[in-house]
Design a protein around this motif. Structure first.
Motif, PDB file in Angstrom:
ATOM      1  N   ASN A 135       4.528  -7.793   7.698  1.00  0.00           N
ATOM      2  CA  ASN A 135       4.815  -6.386   7.384  1.00  0.00           C
ATOM      3  C   ASN A 135       5.891  -6.263   6.311  1.00  0.00           C
ATOM      4  O   ASN A 135       5.811  -5.399   5.432  1.00  0.00           O
ATOM      5  CB  ASN A 135       5.224  -5.627   8.646  1.00  0.00           C
ATOM      6  CG  ASN A 135       4.040  -5.304   9.541  1.00  0.00           C
ATOM      7  OD1 ASN A 135       2.889  -5.390   9.119  1.00  0.00           O
ATOM      8  ND2 ASN A 135       4.324  -4.952  10.777  1.00  0.00           N
ATOM      9  N   GLU A 136       6.898  -7.147   6.375  1.00  0.00           N
ATOM     10  CA  GLU A 136       7.933  -7.129   5.336  1.00  0.00           C
ATOM     11  C   GLU A 136       7.342  -7.495   3.979  1.00  0.00           C
ATOM     12  O   GLU A 136       7.701  -6.895   2.953  1.00  0.00           O
ATOM     13  CB  GLU A 136       9.068  -8.088   5.700  1.00  0.00           C
ATOM     14  CG  GLU A 136       9.948  -7.572   6.827  1.00  0.00           C
ATOM     15  CD  GLU A 136      10.999  -8.585   7.281  1.00  0.00           C
ATOM     16  OE1 GLU A 136      11.087  -9.685   6.699  1.00  0.00           O
ATOM     17  OE2 GLU A 136      11.739  -8.257   8.230  1.00  0.00           O
ATOM     18  N   LYS A 139       5.406  -4.515   2.729  1.00  0.00           N
ATOM     19  CA  LYS A 139       6.343  -3.479   2.284  1.00  0.00           C
ATOM     20  C   LYS A 139       6.902  -3.819   0.903  1.00  0.00           C
ATOM     21  O   LYS A 139       7.025  -2.958   0.031  1.00  0.00           O
ATOM     22  CB  LYS A 139       7.480  -3.348   3.300  1.00  0.00           C
ATOM     23  CG  LYS A 139       8.415  -2.202   3.056  1.00  0.00           C
ATOM     24  CD  LYS A 139       9.423  -2.110   4.183  1.00  0.00           C
ATOM     25  CE  LYS A 139      10.117  -0.772   4.158  1.00  0.00           C
ATOM     26  NZ  LYS A 139      10.963  -0.569   5.328  1.00  0.00           N
ATOM     27  N   LYS A 140       7.202  -5.112   0.699  1.00  0.00           N
ATOM     28  CA  LYS A 140       7.723  -5.547  -0.594  1.00  0.00           C
ATOM     29  C   LYS A 140       6.666  -5.371  -1.693  1.00  0.00           C
ATOM     30  O   LYS A 140       6.987  -4.956  -2.810  1.00  0.00           O
ATOM     31  CB  LYS A 140       8.169  -7.002  -0.532  1.00  0.00           C
ATOM     32  CG  LYS A 140       8.838  -7.495  -1.802  1.00  0.00           C
ATOM     33  CD  LYS A 140       9.326  -8.918  -1.636  1.00  0.00           C
ATOM     34  CE  LYS A 140      10.050  -9.478  -2.819  1.00  0.00           C
ATOM     35  NZ  LYS A 140       9.747  -9.005  -4.124  1.00  0.00           N
ATOM     36  N   GLU A 142       4.344  -3.125  -1.796  1.00  0.00           N
ATOM     37  CA  GLU A 142       4.270  -1.693  -2.120  1.00  0.00           C
ATOM     38  C   GLU A 142       5.499  -1.269  -2.910  1.00  0.00           C
ATOM     39  O   GLU A 142       5.399  -0.516  -3.870  1.00  0.00           O
ATOM     40  CB  GLU A 142       4.159  -0.873  -0.821  1.00  0.00           C
ATOM     41  CG  GLU A 142       3.710   0.575  -1.043  1.00  0.00           C
ATOM     42  CD  GLU A 142       4.839   1.499  -1.506  1.00  0.00           C
ATOM     43  OE1 GLU A 142       4.559   2.437  -2.278  1.00  0.00           O
ATOM     44  OE2 GLU A 142       5.996   1.281  -1.108  1.00  0.00           O
ATOM     45  N   HIS A 143       6.657  -1.785  -2.536  1.00  0.00           N
ATOM     46  CA  HIS A 143       7.894  -1.454  -3.242  1.00  0.00           C
ATOM     47  C   HIS A 143       7.830  -1.917  -4.696  1.00  0.00           C
ATOM     48  O   HIS A 143       8.320  -1.234  -5.594  1.00  0.00           O
ATOM     49  CB  HIS A 143       9.098  -2.076  -2.535  1.00  0.00           C
ATOM     50  CG  HIS A 143      10.402  -1.711  -3.147  1.00  0.00           C
ATOM     51  ND1 HIS A 143      11.020  -2.491  -4.100  1.00  0.00           N
ATOM     52  CD2 HIS A 143      11.215  -0.622  -2.956  1.00  0.00           C
ATOM     53  CE1 HIS A 143      12.147  -1.911  -4.474  1.00  0.00           C
ATOM     54  NE2 HIS A 143      12.298  -0.777  -3.794  1.00  0.00           N
ATOM     55  N   GLN A 149       0.235   2.956  -1.480  1.00  0.00           N
ATOM     56  CA  GLN A 149       0.690   3.272  -0.122  1.00  0.00           C
ATOM     57  C   GLN A 149      -0.468   3.209   0.864  1.00  0.00           C
ATOM     58  O   GLN A 149      -0.281   2.791   2.013  1.00  0.00           O
ATOM     59  CB  GLN A 149       1.345   4.653  -0.085  1.00  0.00           C
ATOM     60  CG  GLN A 149       2.726   4.679  -0.682  1.00  0.00           C
ATOM     61  CD  GLN A 149       3.403   6.044  -0.526  1.00  0.00           C
ATOM     62  OE1 GLN A 149       2.754   7.040  -0.244  1.00  0.00           O
ATOM     63  NE2 GLN A 149       4.714   6.068  -0.726  1.00  0.00           N
ATOM     64  N   GLU A 152      -0.947  -0.293   1.671  1.00  0.00           N
ATOM     65  CA  GLU A 152       0.151  -0.718   2.538  1.00  0.00           C
ATOM     66  C   GLU A 152      -0.175  -0.380   3.996  1.00  0.00           C
ATOM     67  O   GLU A 152      -0.050  -1.226   4.881  1.00  0.00           O
ATOM     68  CB  GLU A 152       1.452  -0.022   2.108  1.00  0.00           C
ATOM     69  CG  GLU A 152       2.636  -0.332   3.009  1.00  0.00           C
ATOM     70  CD  GLU A 152       3.879   0.478   2.656  1.00  0.00           C
ATOM     71  OE1 GLU A 152       4.968   0.046   3.038  1.00  0.00           O
ATOM     72  OE2 GLU A 152       3.740   1.556   2.016  1.00  0.00           O
ATOM     73  N   TYR A 156      -0.813  -2.887   7.160  1.00  0.00           N
ATOM     74  CA  TYR A 156      -0.111  -2.815   8.449  1.00  0.00           C
ATOM     75  C   TYR A 156      -1.101  -2.790   9.608  1.00  0.00           C
ATOM     76  O   TYR A 156      -0.905  -3.446  10.633  1.00  0.00           O
ATOM     77  CB  TYR A 156       0.779  -1.574   8.528  1.00  0.00           C
ATOM     78  CG  TYR A 156       1.993  -1.570   7.635  1.00  0.00           C
ATOM     79  CD1 TYR A 156       2.616  -2.751   7.237  1.00  0.00           C
ATOM     80  CD2 TYR A 156       2.542  -0.367   7.204  1.00  0.00           C
ATOM     81  CE1 TYR A 156       3.752  -2.731   6.432  1.00  0.00           C
ATOM     82  CE2 TYR A 156       3.673  -0.332   6.400  1.00  0.00           C
ATOM     83  CZ  TYR A 156       4.262  -1.523   6.015  1.00  0.00           C
ATOM     84  OH  TYR A 156       5.380  -1.498   5.219  1.00  0.00           O
TER      85      TYR A 156
END
Length: 184
Positions: A135-136, A139-140, A142-143, A149, A152, A156
């Motif tokens: 998940n991290e 998230k990275k 997407e960041h 999104q 993302e 998840y």
């Protein structure tokens, strides 16, 4: 993102396989050579797995027979089994080591079943750790604008589905071992 999912799947699979190996080594009151799988024997100054020094067999449900390839290793093998703290009392006749498997008391069976549950919980913790890392990573991605999104959130969901599947498999493995331990 597919690489993140594949990595999470591989880590979760590895956790399930590790749990399977650990559960096989939990004693059930019946002879099973996997009880001795992780046993290392001090042989000529080197820690050597027992299955490389001897052939292991189960001639009846309450006995494991260890026949060393080198008869001079018989004392080392017997000592290693005693020191392994498995609750086993081996004996040798100069040619083979006989390891009688005593019946487990009801109290000991319950204790072993509880231990199997604790091993399963450790396995599920490893699976959840793999989920958190995946998940991290998502998230990275997407960041860093490598995925949208929507992707993302789909990532998840895929990771959560994997987590659920592996946690269920771990629960099934633990339940099977616990029922094996508790049947009389």
């Amino acid at each position: 993102m597919d690489e993140v999912i594949r990595d999470a799947n591989a880590r979760m699979q590895a956790s399930l396989e590790a749990l399977g190996r650990e559960l096989r080594s939990v004693r059930t009151g019946r002879a099973n050579i996997s009880i001795l799988d992780d046993l290392l024997v001090e042989y000529y100054g080197t820690s050597t797995p027992i299955n490389q020094l001897a052939s292991l067999s189960v001639p009846d449900p309450q006995l494991i027979v260890v026949q060393p390839y080198d008869k001079t290793a018989i004392g080392d093998i017997e000592r290693a089994i005693l020191q392994a703290d498995l609750g086993l009392n081996p004996s040798n006749d100069g040619a083979v080591v006989r390891v009688p498997i005593p019946e487990l008391t009801e109290e000991r069976r319950k204790e072993m079943a509880k231990h199997a549950g604790a091993l399963a919980e450790e396995g599920k913790t490893e699976v959840r750790q793999a989920r958190r890392d995946a998940n991290e990573s998502i998230k990275k991605l997407e960041h860093d604008k490598a995925i949208s999104q929507d992707d993302e959130h789909r990532g998840y969901d895929k990771v959560q589905d994997l987590t659920k599947v592996y946690c269920e498999r771990i629960d099934q493995a633990a339940a099977a071992k616990q029922s094996e331990l508790l049947e009389i």
